[in-house]
Design a protein around this motif. Structure first.
Motif, PDB file in Angstrom:
ATOM      1  N   ARG A 121       0.502  -1.072   0.027  1.00 45.96           N
ATOM      2  CA  ARG A 121      -0.193   0.382   0.072  1.00 45.96           C
ATOM      3  C   ARG A 121       0.774   1.513  -0.021  1.00 45.96           C
ATOM      4  O   ARG A 121       1.959   1.491   0.385  1.00 45.96           O
ATOM      5  N   PRO A 122       0.152   2.893  -0.397  1.00 45.04           N
ATOM      6  CA  PRO A 122       1.087   3.931  -0.323  1.00 45.04           C
ATOM      7  C   PRO A 122       1.007   4.179   0.896  1.00 45.04           C
ATOM      8  O   PRO A 122       0.875   3.894   2.257  1.00 45.04           O
ATOM      9  N   LEU A 123       3.163   4.446   0.969  1.00 40.47           N
ATOM     10  CA  LEU A 123       3.647   4.992   2.357  1.00 40.47           C
ATOM     11  C   LEU A 123       3.872   6.528   2.239  1.00 40.47           C
ATOM     12  O   LEU A 123       3.621   6.767   1.132  1.00 40.47           O
ATOM     13  N   PRO A 124       3.688   7.019   3.966  1.00 36.74           N
ATOM     14  CA  PRO A 124       4.453   8.646   3.910  1.00 36.74           C
ATOM     15  C   PRO A 124       5.705   8.662   2.718  1.00 36.74           C
ATOM     16  O   PRO A 124       6.306   7.186   2.547  1.00 36.74           O
ATOM     17  N   ALA A 125       6.141   9.792   2.184  1.00 36.47           N
ATOM     18  CA  ALA A 125       7.451  10.134   1.306  1.00 36.47           C
ATOM     19  C   ALA A 125       8.778   9.410   2.362  1.00 36.47           C
ATOM     20  O   ALA A 125       8.946   8.688   1.309  1.00 36.47           O
ATOM     21  N   ASP A 126       8.743  10.284   3.196  1.00 39.92           N
ATOM     22  CA  ASP A 126      10.249   9.705   4.742  1.00 39.92           C
ATOM     23  C   ASP A 126      10.447   8.493   3.987  1.00 39.92           C
ATOM     24  O   ASP A 126      11.187   7.390   4.544  1.00 39.92           O
ATOM     25  N   ILE A 127       9.256   7.609   5.021  1.00 38.75           N
ATOM     26  CA  ILE A 127       9.192   5.898   4.822  1.00 38.75           C
ATOM     27  C   ILE A 127       8.894   5.608   3.571  1.00 38.75           C
ATOM     28  O   ILE A 127      10.634   4.497   3.937  1.00 38.75           O
ATOM     29  N   VAL A 146      16.098 -10.327  -0.174  1.00 39.19           N
ATOM     30  CA  VAL A 146      15.821  -9.284   0.175  1.00 39.19           C
ATOM     31  C   VAL A 146      14.355  -9.324   0.711  1.00 39.19           C
ATOM     32  O   VAL A 146      13.410  -9.949  -0.162  1.00 39.19           O
ATOM     33  N   ARG A 147      13.724  -8.946   1.575  1.00 35.68           N
ATOM     34  CA  ARG A 147      12.386  -9.169   2.504  1.00 35.68           C
ATOM     35  C   ARG A 147      11.811  -7.893   2.796  1.00 35.68           C
ATOM     36  O   ARG A 147      12.318  -7.618   3.234  1.00 35.68           O
ATOM     37  N   VAL A 148      10.839  -7.437   1.882  1.00 35.60           N
ATOM     38  CA  VAL A 148       9.960  -6.906   1.973  1.00 35.60           C
ATOM     39  C   VAL A 148       8.575  -6.880   2.997  1.00 35.60           C
ATOM     40  O   VAL A 148       7.655  -7.144   2.552  1.00 35.60           O
ATOM     41  N   ASP A 149       8.416  -6.664   4.714  1.00 29.88           N
ATOM     42  CA  ASP A 149       7.184  -6.793   5.078  1.00 29.88           C
ATOM     43  C   ASP A 149       5.857  -5.554   5.690  1.00 29.88           C
ATOM     44  O   ASP A 149       6.592  -4.952   6.134  1.00 29.88           O
ATOM     45  N   TYR A 150       4.579  -5.965   4.830  1.00 23.79           N
ATOM     46  CA  TYR A 150       4.435  -4.264   5.070  1.00 23.79           C
ATOM     47  C   TYR A 150       2.850  -4.800   6.324  1.00 23.79           C
ATOM     48  O   TYR A 150       2.612  -5.922   6.477  1.00 23.79           O
ATOM     49  N   LEU A 151       3.345  -3.971   7.771  1.00 20.46           N
ATOM     50  CA  LEU A 151       2.260  -5.350   8.407  1.00 20.46           C
ATOM     51  C   LEU A 151       1.072  -3.870   8.785  1.00 20.46           C
ATOM     52  O   LEU A 151       1.115  -3.413   8.548  1.00 20.46           O
ATOM     53  N   ASP A 152       0.386  -4.082   9.792  1.00 22.08           N
ATOM     54  CA  ASP A 152      -0.520  -2.783  10.280  1.00 22.08           C
ATOM     55  C   ASP A 152       0.277  -1.739  10.230  1.00 22.08           C
ATOM     56  O   ASP A 152      -0.534  -0.702  10.183  1.00 22.08           O
ATOM     57  N   ASP A 153       1.670  -1.430  11.375  1.00 21.39           N
ATOM     58  CA  ASP A 153       1.742  -0.323  11.686  1.00 21.39           C
ATOM     59  C   ASP A 153       3.408  -0.165  11.886  1.00 21.39           C
ATOM     60  O   ASP A 153       3.345   0.510  12.512  1.00 21.39           O
ATOM     61  N   LEU A 183      23.394  -9.975   7.781  1.00 22.06           N
ATOM     62  CA  LEU A 183      22.485 -10.136   7.779  1.00 22.06           C
ATOM     63  C   LEU A 183      21.945  -8.158   8.057  1.00 22.06           C
ATOM     64  O   LEU A 183      21.902  -7.417   9.112  1.00 22.06           O
ATOM     65  N   ILE A 184      20.768  -7.720   7.594  1.00 24.33           N
ATOM     66  CA  ILE A 184      20.737  -5.806   7.872  1.00 24.33           C
ATOM     67  C   ILE A 184      19.041  -6.031   7.758  1.00 24.33           C
ATOM     68  O   ILE A 184      18.219  -6.661   7.301  1.00 24.33           O
ATOM     69  N   ALA A 185      18.114  -5.453   8.746  1.00 23.99           N
ATOM     70  CA  ALA A 185      16.587  -4.970   9.194  1.00 23.99           C
ATOM     71  C   ALA A 185      16.425  -4.399   9.605  1.00 23.99           C
ATOM     72  O   ALA A 185      17.608  -3.621  10.206  1.00 23.99           O
ATOM     73  N   ALA A 186      15.672  -3.670   9.571  1.00 20.04           N
ATOM     74  CA  ALA A 186      15.331  -1.545   9.983  1.00 20.04           C
ATOM     75  C   ALA A 186      13.217  -2.360  10.437  1.00 20.04           C
ATOM     76  O   ALA A 186      12.879  -3.344   8.644  1.00 20.04           O
ATOM     77  N   ARG A 187      13.338  -2.067  11.252  1.00 19.79           N
ATOM     78  CA  ARG A 187      11.672  -1.645  11.218  1.00 19.79           C
ATOM     79  C   ARG A 187      11.254  -0.369  11.230  1.00 19.79           C
ATOM     80  O   ARG A 187      11.713   0.723  12.373  1.00 19.79           O
ATOM     81  N   LEU A 188      10.318   0.246  10.469  1.00 14.51           N
ATOM     82  CA  LEU A 188      10.328   1.960  10.478  1.00 14.51           C
ATOM     83  C   LEU A 188       8.531   1.595  10.252  1.00 14.51           C
ATOM     84  O   LEU A 188       7.744   1.256   9.951  1.00 14.51           O
TER      85      LEU A 188
END
Length: 425
Positions: free
Chosen positions: A318-324, A350-357, A405-410
């Motif tokens: 889904r669309p995200l805020p531009a900075d994120i 590369v794994r990109v996971d869209y969660l609720d928050d 491994l590089i992991a980030a939670r935004l």
């Protein structure tokens, strides 16, 4: 190509009356009101049942007294006119004029209401001049009051309560008020300077991150393709030609990105100049910012360069805020660049996971599990700074089974999906 009209700058709010009028005018109003009032009340007006010992009706009958009072008026007028430009000289003229007015009336003390003008001038000096100058001005006022008190003591006049201690207290209060205003102004200037320095530092860090993330990836692809072309130029000319075309395309994209960044910096300088001249800044041309939508193109380019990139999407995209969106893409881009340049692996995931928050980004490889001796570490620092600015979590390090491994939670703020869709339209 149409351009939107420049918006007019908002009108500045009017200053309060106390700041619109110059300090010399306030000083003159206070002094003249205190000097003219007894002349009108005890000399001009008809005689009354009461009279004043300090201002006798015949006190100005002599030409000498009239001349002295006229000189006092002229000195105070001159002092008020040059108070802002020649503060010390004007302050001295004000004190001398006040003393001469008392001589004209043959008084042995300065009326407290007339000395209020000296307090106003002292407050202005303490607010706008260095402390040594304001202390000298306060000392001059206190010395004048002490001189009157000493003269009366020598003359043996002990009638009534001496007003000098009370007037000395007003001098101290005036200096404290002005000095407080001076300190507040200095503190505000220091805060503005610190904020400007922090803004410059933040902008430099942002530019450094953008240049590193944009250029480092392209240079890695160019180096990889150029090396492959050099190895097969004699045995497989067609493949070497394809690799060099990829080098050309990556070089052009890098050069275009650098030109856009330099153009943005030049536009910022022009906007600052226009703002300083009171003109509205020209609207900058809008360019689409990088985001997760560019991950597939990034993976294809890196795979063509010899390092296979597998992208896995999880959750509802889904669309995200531009900075994120930009931060997530830069993290993927820099992580893939590190895998290409330092890990020695032939593939990465590369794994990109869209969660609720929140949005989770992970990039892993099966390489050596660390950087080389030539790795400056700026890439990891830049990624960590991006995540910290968005109040997320960032980890980077070797994997237990080998690799890196590089992991980030935004975190994704609530209610931003609709805003992101509206911004996309």
């Amino acid at each position: 190509m149409s351009t939107s009209p420049s918006l007019p700058l908002p009108l500045p709010l009017p200053l309060p009356l106390i700041k619109r009028l110059p300090p010399g005018l306030w000083t003159a109003l206070a002094w003249y009101a205190a000097a003219v009032e007894p002349v009108v009340e005890y000399v001009v007006m008809p005689p009354r049942r009461y009279y004043s010992l300090s201002y006798p009706r015949d006190g100005l009958d002599s030409p000498g007294a009239q001349a002295l009072l006229a000189v006092a008026f002229v000195l105070v007028m001159a002092a008020s006119a040059v108070l802002r430009r020649r503060t010390s000289a004007a302050y001295g003229l004000l004190i001398v004029g006040t003393v001469i007015s008392t001589v004209a009336w043959r008084q042995d003390e300065i009326p407290p209401t007339q000395f209020l003008a000296v307090d106003i001038a002292l407050c202005y000096i303490a607010a706008t001049r260095p402390r040594r100058i304001s202390l000298a001005a306060a000392g001059a006022a206190l010395g004048t009051l002490a001189g009157y008190l000493a003269l009366r003591s020598i003359a043996g006049d002990d009638s009534g309560i001496a007003p000098e201690p009370f007037m000395a207290l007003t001098v101290v209060i005036a200096w404290l008020i002005g000095n407080s205003a001076h300190q507040a102004r200095a503190h505000t200037a220091e805060l503005h300077a610190r904020a400007a320095a922090e803004a410059v530092t933040a902008e430099r860090l942002r530019i450094a991150r953008e240049m590193h993330d944009t250029v480092a990836h392209s240079i890695g692809i160019i180096a990889l393709q150029a090396g492959a072309a050099a190895r097969v130029v004699e045995t497989q000319p067609a493949r070497a030609r394809e690799a060099m075309l990829t080098v050309e395309m990556a070089s052009r994209e890098t050069l275009s990105g650098l030109r856009r960044m330099l153009g943005a910096l030049r536009q910022a300088d022009q906007d600052e100049e226009h703002t300083g001249q009171g003109r509205a800044p020209a609207p900058a041309p809008l360019r689409p910012a990088a985001g997760l939508a560019n991950v597939e193109q990034l993976a294809a380019t890196t795979t063509a360069a010899g390092v296979r990139v597998e992208v896995r999407w999880q959750g509802r995209r889904r669309p995200l805020p531009a900075d994120i969106d930009l931060a997530a893409f830069r993290i993927v881009q820099e992580s893939v660049t590190n895998a290409v340049r330092h890990s020695g692996a032939d593939s990465c995931q590369v794994r990109v996971d869209y969660l609720d928050d929140e949005l989770t980004v992970e990039v892993s490889d099966r390489g050596r599990g660390g950087g080389t001796n030539t790795d400056t570490g700026y890439g990891l620092i830049g990624m960590r700074e991006r995540v910290a600015l968005l109040h997320g979590n960032f980890t980077a390090g070797p994997r237990p089974g080998g690799g890196f491994l590089i992991a980030a939670r935004l975190p994704i703020p609530a209610g931003t999906e609709a805003e992101a869709k509206a911004g996309a339209r």
